[in-house]
Design a protein around this motif. Structure first.
Motif, PDB file in Angstrom:
ATOM      1  N   UNK A 115      10.056 105.134  51.544  1.00  0.00           N
ATOM      2  CA  UNK A 115      10.761 104.586  52.700  1.00  0.00           C
ATOM      3  C   UNK A 115      12.263 104.807  52.593  1.00  0.00           C
ATOM      4  N   UNK A 116      12.809 104.672  51.393  1.00  0.00           N
ATOM      5  CA  UNK A 116      14.238 104.930  51.214  1.00  0.00           C
ATOM      6  C   UNK A 116      14.583 106.355  51.623  1.00  0.00           C
ATOM      7  N   UNK A 117      13.751 107.300  51.231  1.00  0.00           N
ATOM      8  CA  UNK A 117      13.974 108.689  51.599  1.00  0.00           C
ATOM      9  C   UNK A 117      13.928 108.882  53.103  1.00  0.00           C
ATOM     10  N   UNK A 118      12.983 108.206  53.739  1.00  0.00           N
ATOM     11  CA  UNK A 118      12.836 108.346  55.187  1.00  0.00           C
ATOM     12  C   UNK A 118      14.021 107.722  55.915  1.00  0.00           C
ATOM     13  N   UNK A 119      14.427 106.537  55.484  1.00  0.00           N
ATOM     14  CA  UNK A 119      15.556 105.861  56.122  1.00  0.00           C
ATOM     15  C   UNK A 119      16.830 106.698  55.982  1.00  0.00           C
TER      16      UNK A 119
END
Length: 203
Positions: A115-119
């Motif tokens: 999720x961090x990568x996506x955000x």
């Protein structure tokens, strides 16, 4: 923490093993998200942050999931005396390792990792970056299969469910954590001297 390894030592280890600025930023982002989640589960903020900071330690050197990542990181962290719970979390964040996620820290690492990568990917295409980002804007991008196509949408939702957090709330927690570190995550090159202190500063 149970050991006396410093943030600076952890950052130096990360930089020794990882030359990619984007991968360094990813690990800093995960560290920030982990620190944000730690108080929710009465976790050791420092331990949770270091777990996020080091979870992809060997990915650049040993990207092959068949016999590489995260096995080399696990061996190195054990050799250096990092806490067993940190090492186990690194192992359990990779489903293919067959290590079940049992503790809140292990579940949180899995939940925030991709999720961090996506955000951050969403932030890169927004004029305002992370500022003003909402769960709605992230979910809009999640509905676009071509955007950050390598990210498994089902795993993002499964991570939040496993952690026991509503998906929108999960998105907001991660967004807020990364927004607090936006200068270091979206700015210039990470600074080996400053990054560990800022990534692990008390919230």
């Amino acid at each position: 923490m149970a050991n006396d390894l410093s943030r600076e030592e952890a950052w130096n280890l990360l930089c020794e093993w990882t030359q990619s600025e984007s991968l360094r930023r990813h690990m800093l982002a995960v560290a920030a998200a982990m620190r944000a989640y730690a108080p929710r589960y009465d976790g050791d903020v420092e331990l949770w942050g270091l777990t996020g900071l080091l979870h992809d330690l060997d990915y650049e050197r040993h990207p092959n999931l068949q016999d590489g990542h995260p096995r080399y990181a696990i061996a190195e962290l054990e050799h250096r005396g990092y806490p067993p719970e940190l090492v186990r979390a690194v192992a359990s964040h990779a489903d293919f390792m067959g290590v079940p996620r049992e503790t809140p820290m292990e579940k949180a690492l899995f939940a925030v990792d991709e999720l961090c990568g996506f955000v951050l990917a969403v932030a890169y295409v927004r004029p305002e970056g992370l500022v003003g980002m909402t769960p709605k804007s992230v979910k809009k991008k999640l509905k676009q299969p071509s955007f950050a196509a390598a990210v498994n949408r089902d795993e993002l939702r499964a991570g939040a469910e496993e952690l026991g957090v509503d998906f929108d709330e999960h998105l907001q927690i991660v967004i807020d954590a990364l927004t607090e570190r936006r200068d270091e995550l979206l700015g210039g090159e990470s600074n080996p001297g400053d990054a560990p202190a800022s990534a692990a500063a008390t919230d």
